[in-house]
Design a protein around this motif. Structure first.
Motif, PDB file in Angstrom:
ATOM      1  N   PRO A   1      -1.486 -13.859  -7.756  1.00 36.13           N
ATOM      2  CA  PRO A   1      -2.150 -13.435  -6.515  1.00 36.13           C
ATOM      3  C   PRO A   1      -3.346 -12.513  -6.784  1.00 36.13           C
ATOM      4  O   PRO A   1      -3.411 -11.859  -7.820  1.00 36.13           O
ATOM      5  N   PRO A   2      -4.298 -12.464  -5.855  1.00 33.93           N
ATOM      6  CA  PRO A   2      -5.491 -11.622  -6.054  1.00 33.93           C
ATOM      7  C   PRO A   2      -5.150 -10.136  -6.017  1.00 33.93           C
ATOM      8  O   PRO A   2      -4.005  -9.750  -5.761  1.00 33.93           O
ATOM      9  N   ARG A   3      -6.166  -9.319  -6.229  1.00 32.28           N
ATOM     10  CA  ARG A   3      -6.002  -7.864  -6.234  1.00 32.28           C
ATOM     11  C   ARG A   3      -5.398  -7.402  -4.909  1.00 32.28           C
ATOM     12  O   ARG A   3      -5.822  -7.801  -3.840  1.00 32.28           O
ATOM     13  N   VAL A   4      -4.369  -6.544  -5.003  1.00 32.16           N
ATOM     14  CA  VAL A   4      -3.661  -6.056  -3.812  1.00 32.16           C
ATOM     15  C   VAL A   4      -3.536  -4.539  -3.893  1.00 32.16           C
ATOM     16  O   VAL A   4      -3.165  -4.001  -4.935  1.00 32.16           O
ATOM     17  N   PHE A   5      -3.845  -3.854  -2.781  1.00 29.85           N
ATOM     18  CA  PHE A   5      -3.652  -2.412  -2.658  1.00 29.85           C
ATOM     19  C   PHE A   5      -2.449  -2.171  -1.753  1.00 29.85           C
ATOM     20  O   PHE A   5      -2.259  -2.886  -0.769  1.00 29.85           O
ATOM     21  N   ARG A   6      -1.651  -1.153  -2.083  1.00 28.16           N
ATOM     22  CA  ARG A   6      -0.514  -0.792  -1.236  1.00 28.16           C
ATOM     23  C   ARG A   6      -0.452   0.729  -1.135  1.00 28.16           C
ATOM     24  O   ARG A   6      -0.497   1.430  -2.139  1.00 28.16           O
ATOM     25  N   PHE A   7      -0.363   1.212   0.084  1.00 31.30           N
ATOM     26  CA  PHE A   7      -0.243   2.655   0.345  1.00 31.30           C
ATOM     27  C   PHE A   7       1.035   2.895   1.111  1.00 31.30           C
ATOM     28  O   PHE A   7       1.430   2.076   1.947  1.00 31.30           O
ATOM     29  N   GLY A   8       1.676   4.033   0.849  1.00 30.21           N
ATOM     30  CA  GLY A   8       2.910   4.337   1.556  1.00 30.21           C
ATOM     31  C   GLY A   8       3.236   5.822   1.521  1.00 30.21           C
ATOM     32  O   GLY A   8       2.632   6.600   0.787  1.00 30.21           O
ATOM     33  N   ALA A   9       4.204   6.173   2.341  1.00 31.58           N
ATOM     34  CA  ALA A   9       4.688   7.555   2.397  1.00 31.58           C
ATOM     35  C   ALA A   9       6.188   7.520   2.647  1.00 31.58           C
ATOM     36  O   ALA A   9       6.698   6.649   3.336  1.00 31.58           O
TER      37      ALA A   9
END
Length: 68
Positions: free
Chosen positions: A56-64
């Motif tokens: 899969p292509p570049r993926v960003f993930r943000f969380g808290a």
């Protein structure tokens, strides 16, 4: 050549009883399109060596995460 990165930061407050964990992840940093599988290995097929799946292509993930 596939590189994944992750950064996590824990912030404590109220005497350490409560915490907030901030997270950021980046998958496939170099955006490499590596072939993972082929449709057919039969040379008489029309889809000979046609890719069936790629990374899969570049993926960003943000969380808290909040702990109390």
């Amino acid at each position: 050549q596939l590189l994944d990165l992750g950064i996590h930061k824990v912030i404590s407050f109220r005497g350490g009883r409560n915490r907030v964990k901030l997270m950021a992840d980046l998958f496939n940093v170099f955006n490499i399109a590596t072939i993972r599988g082929y449709e057919s290995n039969n040379m008489s097929e029309t889809d000979f060596l046609a890719p069936s799946s790629i990374v899969p292509p570049r993926v960003f993930r943000f969380g808290a995460q909040i702990s109390f």
